[in-house]
Design a protein around this motif. Structure first.
Motif, short mmCIF file in Angstrom:
data_model
loop_
_atom_site.label_atom_id
_atom_site.label_comp_id
_atom_site.label_asym_id
_atom_site.label_seq_id
_atom_site.Cartn_x
_atom_site.Cartn_y
_atom_site.Cartn_z
N UNK A 155 5.74 -3.17 -7.07
CA UNK A 155 5.75 -3.74 -5.71
C UNK A 155 5.52 -5.24 -5.84
N UNK A 156 6.41 -5.92 -6.54
CA UNK A 156 6.15 -7.31 -6.93
C UNK A 156 6.04 -8.25 -5.73
N UNK A 181 -5.17 3.78 -1.63
CA UNK A 181 -4.15 3.11 -2.44
C UNK A 181 -2.92 4.01 -2.60
N UNK A 182 -3.17 5.27 -2.91
CA UNK A 182 -2.07 6.22 -3.09
C UNK A 182 -1.14 6.20 -1.87
N UNK A 220 4.92 2.58 1.28
CA UNK A 220 5.77 1.45 0.90
C UNK A 220 7.08 1.94 0.27
N UNK A 221 6.99 2.98 -0.56
CA UNK A 221 8.21 3.56 -1.14
C UNK A 221 9.11 4.07 -0.02
N UNK A 264 14.21 3.13 3.22
CA UNK A 264 14.89 2.97 4.50
C UNK A 264 14.45 3.95 5.57
N UNK A 265 13.42 4.72 5.29
CA UNK A 265 12.92 5.63 6.32
C UNK A 265 12.25 4.83 7.43
N UNK A 266 12.54 5.24 8.67
CA UNK A 266 11.94 4.51 9.79
C UNK A 266 10.88 5.34 10.50
N UNK A 267 10.64 6.55 10.00
CA UNK A 267 9.63 7.41 10.63
C UNK A 267 8.27 6.70 10.58
N UNK A 268 7.43 7.08 11.51
CA UNK A 268 6.10 6.47 11.62
C UNK A 268 5.13 7.26 10.73
#
Ligand code: ARG
Length: 590
Positions: A310-311, A362-363, A369-370, A375-379
């Motif tokens: 996650x740079x 953290x997990x 973030x993945x 491209x998932x837009x679910x909440x």
């Protein structure tokens, strides 16, 4: 048609009509405020309109003028005066007052309260509107690990998740309760080794889960000092993962024994799941997940492992996520990525709530973030919570330093509640006593948890949670039982009234609180805070007691008598519904 059936029909059709028109005082005043702002030539959405924090300032207040004052650097008091001129709230309130630096305060008229209380009395849902934006929510809660008994640490996720599910469903959302059981992972090498080499068959018959755990622990100890045992465990794991029949059978049995323990706890807690897709469910999807993430460039190969970096995210820049180990094995996180796919693509979720403790922060940041990069837009929300502590303020343990098994803790709660029942009502029969003790005991444990601010740790205290006074479940249950006994005493049902008549301030105060029920329930989901509802119910019970002290009910004259009886009935319904939304049952006697 009988009179009774006719009146039933009347109230049913009233209820259907209300589904479209029922508004809370808060929503009505919000609309009136917007209109006033617009008429005054100001932006229509400014500040907030909330229940007043201090009854001396009325029932509702808004900081609109303060917010606008800042925005356009004008004197907020002058703005407030201007807004008040345009407010037409006469039907609901006394003339609004400007106070302090520029707050506007609203005090409800008794007549408006009488009317609203009547609407609520006639509504099955006590005025709570269904959401206009229904979502399909998967709630991941509880999710214990196999081959370990559920312990006190599982209370919070289970009880909080269940309460959120009940409330979301009541508000009209589609809810899928999913138990993401930890039924796969490296510990199974040891579990299987223990099963094959150290198991005491008789002990297994007596208490299967305890024996599996014992053999597992002994294996663990041996493995620490003996490299040969360690290697043997590794081999068992490899065989399991390769689908070896014997190992798969053993694994299946261990899962089944654990599930029995979980089911027992769920029964006591009255918690249900729509799905129990454990980690193993996702096994054959994991290679596909890794391939996809490699192909899309979200993951890359690094030192033989497959890793997501996650740079560009300062918070996670130095926290890469390994989704396939160098030896080809997959991780907890890989499963969770596959789980996101499944829930969104196959369960059609647009929302996922993970009710999981703070140590996994953290997990879940990484998993969310993945998902975003895919491209998932679910909440997706990680709903975290603090720990349950013992009286020594450390993580709650047994005297020998073990985790406290949840099942034993719940049984202890019922035993202790039983003593209360024996004392208060020795004449009840056995069956009633057991039933009531369970409702009080389990209710007390749940309420103690839900009435805490979710993020903080809390100290587990039998005395406090079972007290008949204070912000506890038994206190609310007792208030309900008192009301029920009024009706039992007279043999009357709740009266059908077509008008409330309020004379005493205590009646008005109680009715106002009842009108707030519909404002409070949706608020719980704003910050996932059931304690908003517990606080409300506590205050409602207090208002009821004040009313009951000040206002004779059965001895008063008609129409006051039926008005007061109806108020009693409405209070009982709100208490029952409120606790029900938290997963807590109501006894009829105690
Ligand atoms: N089994 C995990 C544990 O006990 C909790 C799983 C939470 N849910 C998830 N999707 N990771 O720590």
């Amino acid at each position: 048609m009988t009179a009774e059936r006719m009146s039933m029909r009347r109230s049913q059709s009233a209820a259907t009509v209300q589904r479209f028109s029922m508004e809370t005082f808060q929503s009505l005043l919000e609309k009136k405020l917007s209109a006033a702002l617009a008429n005054a030539g100001l932006p229509a959405a400014a500040g907030e309109l909330t229940q007043a924090t201090d009854p001396r300032f009325g029932d509702y207040q808004t900081n609109a003028a303060l917010v606008l004052g800042k925005q356009c650097s004008e004197n907020p008091r002058a703005l407030a005066e201007k807004i008040v001129v345009h407010l037409s709230v006469n039907d609901l309130c006394e003339p609004p007052a400007v106070a302090g630096a520029g707050f506007i305060n609203f005090g409800l008229r008794p007549a408006a309260i009488e009317e609203k209380a009547l609407e609520i009395l006639q509504d099955q849902r006590l005025g709570v509107a269904e959401t206009e934006t229904a979502r399909r929510i998967v709630i991941d809660f509880g999710s214990p690990n196999v081959a370990k008994p559920m312990h006190v640490g599982h209370i919070r996720s289970t009880v909080l998740g269940d309460a959120l599910a009940r409330i979301a469903q009541f508000l009209g959302h589609e809810v899928v309760r999913d138990n993401h059981i930890g039924d796969w992972g490296t510990q199974f090498g040891m579990v299987i080794y223990g099963w094959k080499n150290l198991l005491d068959r008789e002990a297994l018959q007596r208490n299967p889960l305890a024996e599996i755990v014992r053999a597992y622990k002994e294996t663990n100890q041996r493995a620490t000092s003996d490299p040969q045992v360690r290697e043997a465990c590794r081999q068992e794991l490899v065989k399991l993962q390769a689908g070896d029949k014997e190992n798969i059978d053993i694994w299946n049995e261990c899962v089944a024994f654990s599930m029995q323990d979980f089911e027992h706890v769920y029964k006591l807690l009255n918690v249900h799941y729509d799905l129990q897709c454990g980690e193993s469910f996702y096994n054959d999807r994991l290679p596909g997940v890794v391939d996809r993430l490699l192909k899309s460039g979200i993951a890359e190969i690094s030192e033989g492992a497959v890793v997501v970096f996650f740079r560009d995210n300062p918070e996670l820049a130095d926290k890469p996520l390994i989704i396939r180990k160098r030896d080809g094995g997959f991780n907890y996180a890989t499963t969770d990525i596959a789980t996101v796919d499944y829930r969104i693509n196959e369960l059609n979720a647009d929302t996922i709530w993970y009710v999981v403790g703070a140590p996994q922060t953290l997990h879940f940041k990484q998993i969310l973030e993945v998902a975003r990069r895919e491209g998932y837009t679910a909440d997706l929300r990680h709903i975290i919570f603090g720990s349950v502590l013992g009286e020594d303020r450390k993580l709650m343990k047994t005297r020998s330093g073990e985790n406290v098994p949840l099942r034993e803790l719940l049984e202890e709660a019922c035993r202790r509640a039983r003593r209360i029942v024996e004392e208060k009502n020795p004449n009840l029969n056995e069956e009633e006593k057991t039933d009531i003790a369970e409702k009080i005991g389990i209710g007390a444990v749940k309420y103690a948890d839900l009435s805490q601010y979710r993020m903080t740790d809390y100290i587990f205290s039998w005395e406090k949670m079972l007290a008949l006074h204070g912000n506890t479940a038994p206190y609310l249950q007792n208030a309900y039982v008192r009301i029920r006994s009024i009706f039992r005493k007279t043999g009357e049902n709740a009266p059908q009234i077509d008008k409330f008549v309020f004379g005493d301030p205590a009646e008005i105060d109680l009715a106002k609180r009842l009108c707030q029920f519909a404002e409070i329930v949706p608020q719980v989901l704003n910050g996932f805070r059931p304690n908003i509802l517990t606080n409300y119910l506590f205050e409602l019970a207090n208002s009821f007691h004040a009313f009951y002290e000040a206002c004779p009910v059965l001895k008063s004259e008609v129409p006051t008598r039926s008005s007061r009886l109806a108020l009693c009935d409405l209070t009982a319904r709100a208490l029952r519904r409120g606790l029900g939304l938290l997963g807590i049952k109501m006894p009829e006697k105690m």
